[in-house]
Scaffold this motif. Structure first.
Motif, mmCIF file in Angstrom:
data_model
loop_
_atom_site.group_PDB
_atom_site.id
_atom_site.type_symbol
_atom_site.label_atom_id
_atom_site.label_comp_id
_atom_site.label_asym_id
_atom_site.label_seq_id
_atom_site.Cartn_x
_atom_site.Cartn_y
_atom_site.Cartn_z
ATOM 1 N N SER A 1 -10.126 25.663 -18.424
ATOM 2 C CA SER A 1 -9.480 24.569 -19.135
ATOM 3 C C SER A 1 -9.831 23.226 -18.501
ATOM 4 C CB SER A 1 -7.963 24.766 -19.126
ATOM 5 O OG SER A 1 -7.318 23.669 -19.722
ATOM 6 N N ILE A 2 -9.840 23.172 -17.179
ATOM 7 C CA ILE A 2 -10.179 21.930 -16.476
ATOM 8 C C ILE A 2 -11.624 21.548 -16.761
ATOM 9 C CG2 ILE A 2 -10.497 20.888 -14.200
ATOM 10 C CD1 ILE A 2 -8.136 22.535 -13.222
ATOM 11 N N LYS A 3 -12.517 22.553 -16.755
ATOM 12 C CA LYS A 3 -13.928 22.287 -17.041
ATOM 13 C C LYS A 3 -14.098 21.746 -18.454
ATOM 14 C CE LYS A 3 -18.479 24.485 -16.945
ATOM 15 N NZ LYS A 3 -19.215 25.758 -16.702
ATOM 16 N N SER A 4 -13.350 22.325 -19.396
ATOM 17 C CA SER A 4 -13.421 21.854 -20.789
ATOM 18 C C SER A 4 -12.899 20.428 -20.909
ATOM 19 C CB SER A 4 -12.600 22.786 -21.686
ATOM 20 O OG SER A 4 -12.514 22.278 -23.002
ATOM 21 N N ASP A 5 -11.803 20.139 -20.207
ATOM 22 C CA ASP A 5 -11.228 18.792 -20.246
ATOM 23 C C ASP A 5 -12.223 17.751 -19.760
ATOM 24 O OD1 ASP A 5 -8.914 19.847 -21.205
ATOM 25 O OD2 ASP A 5 -7.773 19.679 -19.349
ATOM 26 N N PHE A 6 -12.867 18.032 -18.649
ATOM 27 C CA PHE A 6 -13.806 17.058 -18.099
ATOM 28 C C PHE A 6 -15.093 16.990 -18.923
ATOM 29 C CE2 PHE A 6 -10.975 17.326 -14.480
ATOM 30 C CZ PHE A 6 -10.936 15.996 -14.063
ATOM 31 N N GLY A 7 -15.343 18.036 -19.707
ATOM 32 C CA GLY A 7 -16.450 17.967 -20.654
ATOM 33 C C GLY A 7 -16.186 16.903 -21.713
ATOM 34 N N TYR A 8 -14.936 16.816 -22.160
ATOM 35 C CA TYR A 8 -14.578 15.781 -23.127
ATOM 36 C C TYR A 8 -14.583 14.399 -22.491
ATOM 37 C CZ TYR A 8 -13.407 19.066 -26.817
ATOM 38 O OH TYR A 8 -13.491 20.016 -27.797
ATOM 39 N N VAL A 9 -14.262 14.320 -21.199
ATOM 40 C CA VAL A 9 -14.345 13.036 -20.496
ATOM 41 C C VAL A 9 -15.779 12.519 -20.524
ATOM 42 C CG1 VAL A 9 -14.109 11.869 -18.269
ATOM 43 C CG2 VAL A 9 -12.373 13.504 -19.006
ATOM 44 N N ARG A 10 -16.737 13.412 -20.248
ATOM 45 C CA ARG A 10 -18.156 13.010 -20.265
ATOM 46 C C ARG A 10 -18.574 12.546 -21.661
ATOM 47 N NH1 ARG A 10 -18.633 17.600 -16.935
ATOM 48 N NH2 ARG A 10 -19.302 18.867 -18.698
ATOM 49 N N LYS A 11 -18.086 13.256 -22.679
ATOM 50 C CA LYS A 11 -18.452 12.875 -24.045
ATOM 51 C C LYS A 11 -17.926 11.489 -24.392
ATOM 52 C CE LYS A 11 -18.632 17.572 -25.982
ATOM 53 N NZ LYS A 11 -18.019 18.497 -26.964
ATOM 54 N N VAL A 12 -16.681 11.213 -24.027
ATOM 55 C CA VAL A 12 -16.104 9.905 -24.340
ATOM 56 C C VAL A 12 -16.838 8.802 -23.590
ATOM 57 C CG1 VAL A 12 -14.032 8.479 -24.093
ATOM 58 C CG2 VAL A 12 -13.821 10.814 -24.920
ATOM 59 N N PHE A 13 -17.231 9.076 -22.341
ATOM 60 C CA PHE A 13 -17.887 8.053 -21.531
ATOM 61 C C PHE A 13 -19.303 7.732 -22.018
ATOM 62 C CE2 PHE A 13 -14.488 7.979 -18.530
ATOM 63 C CZ PHE A 13 -14.643 6.776 -17.859
ATOM 64 N N ARG A 14 -19.842 8.545 -22.917
ATOM 65 C CA ARG A 14 -21.146 8.205 -23.495
ATOM 66 C C ARG A 14 -21.079 6.879 -24.255
ATOM 67 N NH1 ARG A 14 -22.258 14.090 -26.219
ATOM 68 N NH2 ARG A 14 -22.517 15.302 -24.288
ATOM 69 N N PHE A 15 -19.911 6.574 -24.787
ATOM 70 C CA PHE A 15 -19.762 5.322 -25.538
ATOM 71 C C PHE A 15 -19.685 4.113 -24.608
ATOM 72 C CE2 PHE A 15 -18.218 8.630 -28.377
ATOM 73 C CZ PHE A 15 -18.900 8.321 -29.546
ATOM 74 N N MET A 16 -19.519 4.359 -23.314
ATOM 75 C CA MET A 16 -19.492 3.269 -22.341
ATOM 76 C C MET A 16 -20.883 3.010 -21.770
ATOM 77 S SD MET A 16 -17.670 0.978 -20.912
ATOM 78 C CE MET A 16 -15.964 1.433 -21.199
ATOM 79 N N LYS A 17 -21.828 3.881 -22.060
ATOM 80 C CA LYS A 17 -23.149 3.785 -21.442
ATOM 81 C C LYS A 17 -23.821 2.417 -21.616
ATOM 82 C CE LYS A 17 -27.474 6.374 -20.986
ATOM 83 N NZ LYS A 17 -28.256 7.548 -21.474
ATOM 84 N N PRO A 18 -23.810 1.799 -22.820
ATOM 85 C CA PRO A 18 -24.472 0.489 -22.971
ATOM 86 C C PRO A 18 -23.818 -0.614 -22.142
ATOM 87 C CG PRO A 18 -24.082 1.514 -25.103
ATOM 88 C CD PRO A 18 -23.310 2.288 -24.103
ATOM 89 N N PHE A 19 -22.572 -0.401 -21.735
ATOM 90 C CA PHE A 19 -21.839 -1.437 -20.997
ATOM 91 C C PHE A 19 -21.515 -0.972 -19.577
ATOM 92 C CE2 PHE A 19 -20.119 -0.624 -25.333
ATOM 93 C CZ PHE A 19 -20.886 -1.561 -26.007
ATOM 94 N N ALA A 20 -22.264 0.009 -19.089
ATOM 95 C CA ALA A 20 -21.920 0.681 -17.842
ATOM 96 C C ALA A 20 -21.900 -0.256 -16.632
ATOM 97 C CB ALA A 20 -22.887 1.839 -17.589
#
Length: 587
Positions: free
Chosen positions: A3-22
């Motif tokens: 469950s923790i691994k799945s949760d942090f998988g979604y964290v990585r997905k959301v942070f893709r939208f921050m990539k241009p402004f990283a």
């Protein structure tokens, strides 16, 4: 662990939208993340310096301590101020990107995926779920870094002063962490249920607004209110549960904080008494230890609160990753010769259905012919037209236009050949002019708009409206009559420029006079367009070049009106049936 691994998988997905402004975001996040440590350092330095100055009875030392305090405070304000600006500005940019991609998914996903979910859920996803999911690179990321930096830097200071102070603070912090993590599972479930309940409330409101006429016609206002109250009560109960659990969290958090103060003062007092630590350094150690125990307890609390953004992210990515309409880069279509439509063995089955909706469809439709599709309710008429226009991504449709085969990965290019008008006749809440121009992506000029309106026999009534072409249509065209809406929809279809016009029960909601007038308009277009039409009124298609009779997803008969009447088959029975025996359908 899974469950923790799945949760942090979604964290990585959301942070893709921050990539241009990283880069600017990371600087802001780092600066904001230092504020707890800097604040503790300022308070500790002030306490230690002032205490040392007072013990030395030195006014100069007091003044120097005050100057240092002011300088540190100004530096603190500058660092945190710059960090807050960079952090929140780039967070807002990423949220905008997330919502834009979510909205693009709604308009780009396949028709089956788009219609599978309620419009209320889609609205909730943009208005609520996306905001909650974006908290992952908002307060969640900010608090996480603030917590880590506070623990690390305060721990370094404490262990430099005396390892026993550091050990005492860490042990109390771990105790608090263990307690706070006990609240993670119930809060995760409440967060998930809260988002679902919110979406249900929006769905109820959406149904109520869309069915305003039916609600009043059947006097079911009280029923609608009861449904809304039930949804609201569900949210209220979940909020109460969340408040109760939060109260318990805060209680144990306070216990941990005061326990930390007692322990550090006890251990520090003993060290001062034993001569291992100066008293003024104990004043520096107290806020440092408070930071460690506070932040470690907050880790457990944060992970519990972290479940709401994760639940939001899961709902958002269900939309972003499901049913996207594939689209390869457009290619120049050079193999097509004319607009002869050929279907050679079409088969189609809806998602999750057990049987085919269309079976072994073979059909030839030459250019500039009017072809009508008739049949009883559920026979497959509308499904066939939607398949022809390319609304469904299947490799079993087996159709071509002018020799160019349908490719599901280029469905958008295929749909350029068609203009579509259905019985719902969706108009947007904008002016008449803007609605017609939407057929050309909103880029049509006035001359094109007026020409299309004249061909749709809409120009005269549009001119009679207050405001003419600038008159508002209202939500779903609510300020216009059924016939007026249909004519505007036809004008919108004509301005698109597709050589094949599809009318799917386009006159079913009209009165007799309006229906007759609209059908005259449709028939007048047959010399310039290929027309495919379904209608519940068989009198409207007697002059069609070809009539296709559908039965249980198959073509039962084809021919002209007179040919089919002479055969005495299914079409003959439909014509002979009493009026309104076969109602319109959305098969």
């Amino acid at each position: 662990m899974a469950s923790i691994k799945s949760d942090f998988g979604y964290v990585r997905k959301v942070f893709r939208f921050m990539k241009p402004f990283a880069f600017p975001y990371s600087i802001g996040l780092f600066l904001v993340g230092t504020q707890s440590f800097l604040f503790s350092l300022i308070i500790g330095t002030l306490s230690s310096g002032m205490m040392a100055a007072i013990m030395d009875r030195s006014i100069d030392a007091v003044i120097i301590s005050a100057i240092i305090l002011v300088a540190m405070f100004i530096g603190y304000l500058v660092v945190v101020g710059v960090g807050i600006y960079l952090f929140y500005y780039n967070e807002a940019r990423a949220v905008k990107s997330l919502k834009r991609n979510l909205f693009r998914a709604f308009v780009s996903n396949s028709l089956e995926s788009s219609t599978a979910s309620h419009s209320g859920e889609s609205i909730a996803a943009i208005n609520t779920d996306a905001n909650i999911a974006s908290d992952l690179f908002g307060w969640v990321a900010r608090n996480f870094l603030d917590t880590v930096m506070g623990i690390v830097f305060s721990g370094i200071v404490l262990f430099i002063l005396d390892w026993r102070l550091g050990a005492a603070a860490v042990l109390v912090g771990l105790f608090g962490l263990g307690i706070q993590t006990r609240f993670t599972k119930p809060i995760a479930q409440i967060s998930k249920d809260r988002l679902t309940a919110n979406a249900d409330t929006v769905k109820t409101a959406s149904n109520t607004f869309a069915g305003a006429i039916a609600i009043r016609a059947f006097n079911i206002q009280d029923k609608a209110l009861v449904t809304f109250d039930a949804d609201s009560k569900r949210i209220r109960l979940l909020d109460f549960k969340r408040a109760f659990i939060t109260m318990l969290q805060r209680f144990f958090f306070s216990v941990q904080f005061w326990l930390s103060t007692v322990v550090v003062f006890g251990v520090g007092g003993w060290l001062v008494y034993a001569g291992h630590l100066d008293f003024h350094l104990l004043m520096l150690a107290v806020p440092m230890s408070a930071t460690i125990t506070f932040e470690m307890g907050y880790i457990g609390q944060s992970y519990a609160n972290f479940q709401a953004p994760i639940a939001g992210a899961k709902r958002v990515f269900t939309i972003l990753e499901t049913g996207k309409e594939t689209q390869r880069p457009s290619e120049v279509l050079q193999t097509r010769t004319g607009y002869h439509l050929r279907i050679d063995g079409m088969n189609f089955r809806y998602q999750n259905a057990e049987t085919d909706a269309l079976t072994d469809i073979h059909l030839e439709i030459p250019e500039n012919q009017m072809v009508a599709f008739v049949g009883e309710s559920g026979s497959g008429k509308s499904t066939l037209l939607r398949a022809i226009i390319g609304f469904y991504e299947r490799d079993t449709l087996n159709m071509s236009i002018g020799g160019q085969a349908f490719d599901s990965s280029q469905a958008r290019d295929w749909r350029r050949n068609f203009a579509y008008v259905d019985q719902s006749c969706k108009l947007f809440d904008m002016s008449v002019k803007e609605n017609i121009a939407m057929g050309k992506g909103g880029k049509a000029v006035d001359k094109e708009i007026i020409t299309a309106a004249k061909r749709a026999a809409a120009h005269d009534f549009i001119e009679s409206l207050e405001g003419g072409y600038y008159a508002p249509c209202g939500e779903k065209g609510g300020v216009l009559s059924g016939g007026q809406k249909q004519r505007i929809a036809i004008a919108r279809a004509l301005i698109k420029g597709g050589p094949i016009l599809i009318f799917d029960e386009a006159t079913s909601a009209l009165d007799k006079d309006s229906e007759r007038s609209v059908m005259e308009t449709i028939k007048s277009l047959r010399k310039d367009y290929t027309i495919l039409i379904t209608t519940h009124n068989l009198e409207n298609i007697e002059t069609a070049d070809k009539i296709v009779v559908m039965d249980k997803g198959k073509i039962a008969e084809t021919g002209t009106h007179s040919e089919l009447i002479e055969q005495g088959g299914l079409y003959h029975n439909l014509v002979a049936a009493p009026p309104n025996a076969a109602k319109t359908d959305k098969d």
